[in-house]
Motif scaffolding. Structure first.
Motif, PDB file in Angstrom:
ATOM      1  N   LYS A 190      -8.766   2.218  -7.032  1.00  0.00           N
ATOM      2  CA  LYS A 190      -7.533   3.000  -6.886  1.00  0.00           C
ATOM      3  C   LYS A 190      -7.081   3.405  -8.294  1.00  0.00           C
ATOM      4  O   LYS A 190      -7.802   4.152  -8.935  1.00  0.00           O
ATOM      5  CB  LYS A 190      -6.515   2.211  -6.075  1.00  0.00           C
ATOM      6  N   SER A 219       0.819  -1.213   0.000  1.00  0.00           N
ATOM      7  CA  SER A 219       0.000   0.000   0.000  1.00  0.00           C
ATOM      8  C   SER A 219       0.849   1.257   0.000  1.00  0.00           C
ATOM      9  O   SER A 219       0.349   2.343  -0.279  1.00  0.00           O
ATOM     10  CB  SER A 219      -0.897   0.028   1.235  1.00  0.00           C
ATOM     11  N   ASP A 248      -1.098  -8.926  -4.717  1.00  0.00           N
ATOM     12  CA  ASP A 248      -2.194  -8.000  -4.424  1.00  0.00           C
ATOM     13  C   ASP A 248      -1.807  -6.674  -5.074  1.00  0.00           C
ATOM     14  O   ASP A 248      -0.979  -5.935  -4.541  1.00  0.00           O
ATOM     15  CB  ASP A 248      -2.343  -7.859  -2.910  1.00  0.00           C
TER      16      ASP A 248
HETATM   17  C1  LIG Z   1      -6.263  -0.773  -0.504  1.00  0.00           C
HETATM   18  C2  LIG Z   1      -5.675  -2.112  -0.377  1.00  0.00           C
HETATM   19  C3  LIG Z   1      -6.441  -3.241  -0.060  1.00  0.00           C
HETATM   20  C4  LIG Z   1      -7.833  -3.195   0.501  1.00  0.00           C
HETATM   21  O1  LIG Z   1      -8.777  -2.563  -0.163  1.00  0.00           O
HETATM   22  P1  LIG Z   1     -10.176  -2.187   0.516  1.00  0.00           P
HETATM   23  O2  LIG Z   1     -11.002  -1.971  -0.707  1.00  0.00           O
HETATM   24  O3  LIG Z   1      -9.932  -0.976   1.321  1.00  0.00           O
HETATM   25  O4  LIG Z   1     -10.638  -3.329   1.315  1.00  0.00           O
HETATM   26  C5  LIG Z   1      -5.847  -4.488  -0.087  1.00  0.00           C
HETATM   27  N1  LIG Z   1      -4.560  -4.611  -0.387  1.00  0.00           N
HETATM   28  C6  LIG Z   1      -3.768  -3.551  -0.670  1.00  0.00           C
HETATM   29  C7  LIG Z   1      -2.338  -3.776  -0.994  1.00  0.00           C
HETATM   30  C8  LIG Z   1      -4.292  -2.263  -0.654  1.00  0.00           C
HETATM   31  O5  LIG Z   1      -3.506  -1.227  -0.895  1.00  0.00           O
END
Ligand SMILES: *Cc1c(COP(=O)(O)O)cnc(C)c1O
Length: 426
Positions: free
Chosen positions: A222, A168, A193
Motif C-alpha cells: 500500500k 482500512s 495494523d
Molecule cells: C489491506 C489490509 C490488510 C490485509 O492485507 P492483504 O494483503 O489484502 O491481506 C490488513 N489490515 C488492514 C488494516 C488493511 O487495510
C-alpha cells in the motif's frame, strides 16, 4: 515452449488499463520498475522453509542473504529490533500474530468493519471472528473520530486479551498512547495494523505506534509501495503471554513465538522472490526521495479533500491526516455502488465503502473511499487535484448520461498521458 500469448496479451491489456486510468483505490500503488523486476526472478524456484541460517532445505545460502537484507533494511525503516518478512500478505501477518498471542475463544477488540476496520480485526466472516470472541469499538457519530471513550469502557468491562488498532478506511491519525494506557490497566496486548499508512509512519509523517503497541503488522504494497506482501515487527521484545516454553524450559520471547507462528504455524515455504522485491522496496523507503513522496501524498490528500468540500461533498471527520478520505454521498443522492460503477466507465477507479452508521448494505453502501498514493506515484502534485476532483464531480452529477461519461473518459485518457507509467515496458 510456445509463448503463452493468451496470458501475455492479457498482461499487456492490464498495463494499458493501469496507464490510462486514474487510480484512486486507497490501498493500491505502483511499485518501482526494479521492485517488479526483482519479483519476477529465480528464487520463485527455491524452497526455503525456515529462516536464514536455519532452513529445512539445502542450497539456501543466497536466499539467506536476500532475506537477511530484507529484514535488516526493514528494521532500519521503522527503527525496529525484530522483523519477519515472510507473511504472504497483510491478512497472513495478522493470522500469525493471533496464533502466537491468543488461544481460540479469547476475546479481541478491534475497530468495527462497518466503521473502517479490517476483516481480520474480528469480522464474523473471517478467521478472526470465527476463532476468537470478537468485540468492536466504533467512531463517534458527530466527529467521525475513533470513540476512545467507548474503546476504554468496552476494554475495562470485557477485558480482551488483545486490542487491535489500525483501519482500512479511516482518514485520521491514531492515539496509540491512550490505547496502550487502557491495555496496561487490563493486561491486554496492543497490536497496531498499519497496513494503510505504513509509508507515512516510516517517514515520521504520522504518529509512531512502535513505542506504544507491542506488535506492529503491515502490508508492503500500500503506501510502502513494495510488492504484495505482509510483515510483522517489534521495537521492544518481551516474553510471550501464553507462557510457551522452549525445549530447555525457558519462556520464549515474543519474537521467537511470532517466527514459529509464521512458519511452521501457518505458512510453508516463503516467497523469496517477493522477499527480494521487499528488500528493494525497503531500500527505496530509506531514501530522502521517499520522504518527499510521503510529504506529497499528504499535500495531495489535503488539496483533494478541500476540493471535494468546496463542491459540497460530505467528508467523514471533515478531512484527512493521511493518504485517504471517506466521502458520504447521501446528500448527493448517489449510492457508493452507483458511483464506483459509473466512475469505472470513465476510467476513474475507486471503491464503494460503507460510511459510519450506514443504512445501506455493504454491497451498495452510501460512500466512496478515495486515496492518493497511486496518483502521487504517477507524479501528480496538489495542483492536479482540482482537475481530478472536477472530473469525478462531472461524472457523479450526471451518472445516467453516457455522453458525459465518454467525454470524461477521453479527458482522463489525455490527462494521464503526461504521467508515464513503466516506460521501460515499451
Ligand atoms: C489491506 C489490509 C490488510 C490485509 O492485507 P492483504 O494483503 O489484502 O491481506 C490488513 N489490515 C488492514 C488494516 C488493511 O487495510
Amino acid at each position: 515452449m510456445q509463448k503463452d500469448t493468451l496470458v501475455f496479451d492479457l498482461l499487456k491489456k492490464e498495463l494499458e488499463r493501469q496507464r490510462n486510468g486514474i487510480e484512486l483505490i486507497a490501498s493500491e500503488n505502483f511499485t518501482s520498475y526494479q521492485v517488479m523486476q526483482a519479483m519476477g526472478t529465480v528464487p520463485t524456484n527455491k524452497y526455503a522453509e525456515g529462516y536464514p541460517g536455519k532452513r529445512y532445505y539445502g542450497g539456501c545460502e543466497v536466499v539467506d542473504e536476500i532475506e537477511t537484507l530484507a529484514i535488516e533494511r526493514l528494521k532500519k525503516v521503522f527503527n525496529a529490533s525484530w522483523a519477519n518478512v515472510q507473511p504472504h500478505a497483510g491478512a497472513q501477518a495478522n493470522v500469525a500474530v493471533f496464533l502466537a498471542c491468543l488461544k481460540p475463544g479469547d476475546k479481541i477488540l478491534g475497530l468495527d468493519l462497518s466503521m473502517g476496520g479490517h476483516l481480520t480485526h474480528g469480522s464474523p466472516a473471517n478467521f478472526s471472528g470465527k476463532n476468537y470472541q470478537a468485540l468492536s469499538y466504533g467512531v463517534s457519530k458527530e466527529t467521525g473520530l475513533v470513540d476512545y471513550d467507548q474503546l476504554e469502557s468496552i476494554a475495562r468491562k470485557e477485558k480482551p486479551k488483545m486490542i487491535i488498532c489500525g483501519a482500512s478506511a479511516y482518514s485520521r491519525d491514531w492515539d496509540y498512547k491512550r490505547i496502550r494506557a487502557v491495555a496496561d490497566e487490563i493486561g491486554a496486548l496492543v497490536m497496531a495494523d498499519i497496513a494503510h499508512p505504513a509509508g507515512l509512519i516510516a517517514k515520521g509523517l504520522l504518529n509512531d505506534p512502535f513505542d506504544h503497541c507491542h506488535i506492529v503488522t503491515s502490508t508492503t504494497h500500500k503506501t510502502l509501495r513494495g510488492p504484495r506482501g505482509g510483515i510483522i515487527m517489534l521495537r521492544h521484545d518481551f516474553d510471550n503471554p501464553l507462557g510457551i516454553k522452549d525445549p530447555k524450559g525457558n519462556i520464549r520471547s515474543m519474537s521467537s513465538c511470532l517466527d514459529l507462528a509464521v512458519f511452521p504455524g501457518m505458512q510453508g515455504g516463503p516467497l523469496e522472490h517477493v522477499i527480494a522485491a521487499k528488500a528493494v522496496a525497503f531500500g527505496e523507503i530509506l531514501t530522502d526521495e521517499f520522504k518527499a513522496y510521503g510529504e506529497q501524498i499528504i499535500k495531495n490528500a489535503q488539496a483533494m479533500a478541500a476540493s471535494f468540500v468546496k463542491r459540497g461533498y460530505n467528508l467523514i471527520s471533515n478531512g484527512t491526516d493521511n493518504h485517504l478520505m471517506l466521502i458520504d454521498l447521501r446528500n448527493k443522492n448517489i449510492t457508493g455502488k452507483k458511483a464506483q460503477e459509473t466512475l469505472d466507465k470513465a476510467h476513474i477507479t475507486l471503491n464503494k465503502n460503507a460510511v459510519p452508521f450506514d443504512d445501506k448494505s455493504p454491497f451498495v453502501t452510501s460512500g466512496i473511499r478515495v486515496g492518493v498514493p497511486a496518483i502521487t506515484t504517477r507524479g501528480m502534485n496538489e495542483g492536479h487535484m482540482e482537475t481530478v476532483v472536477s472530473m469525478i464531480d462531472k461524472v457523479l452529477m450526471d451518472t445516467d448520461n453516457e455522453a458525459t461519461i465518454t467525454t470524461v473518459k477521453n479527458d482522463v485518457y489525455a490527462f494521464m498521458k503526461q504521467f508515464p507509467l513503466y516506460p521501460e515496458l515499451g
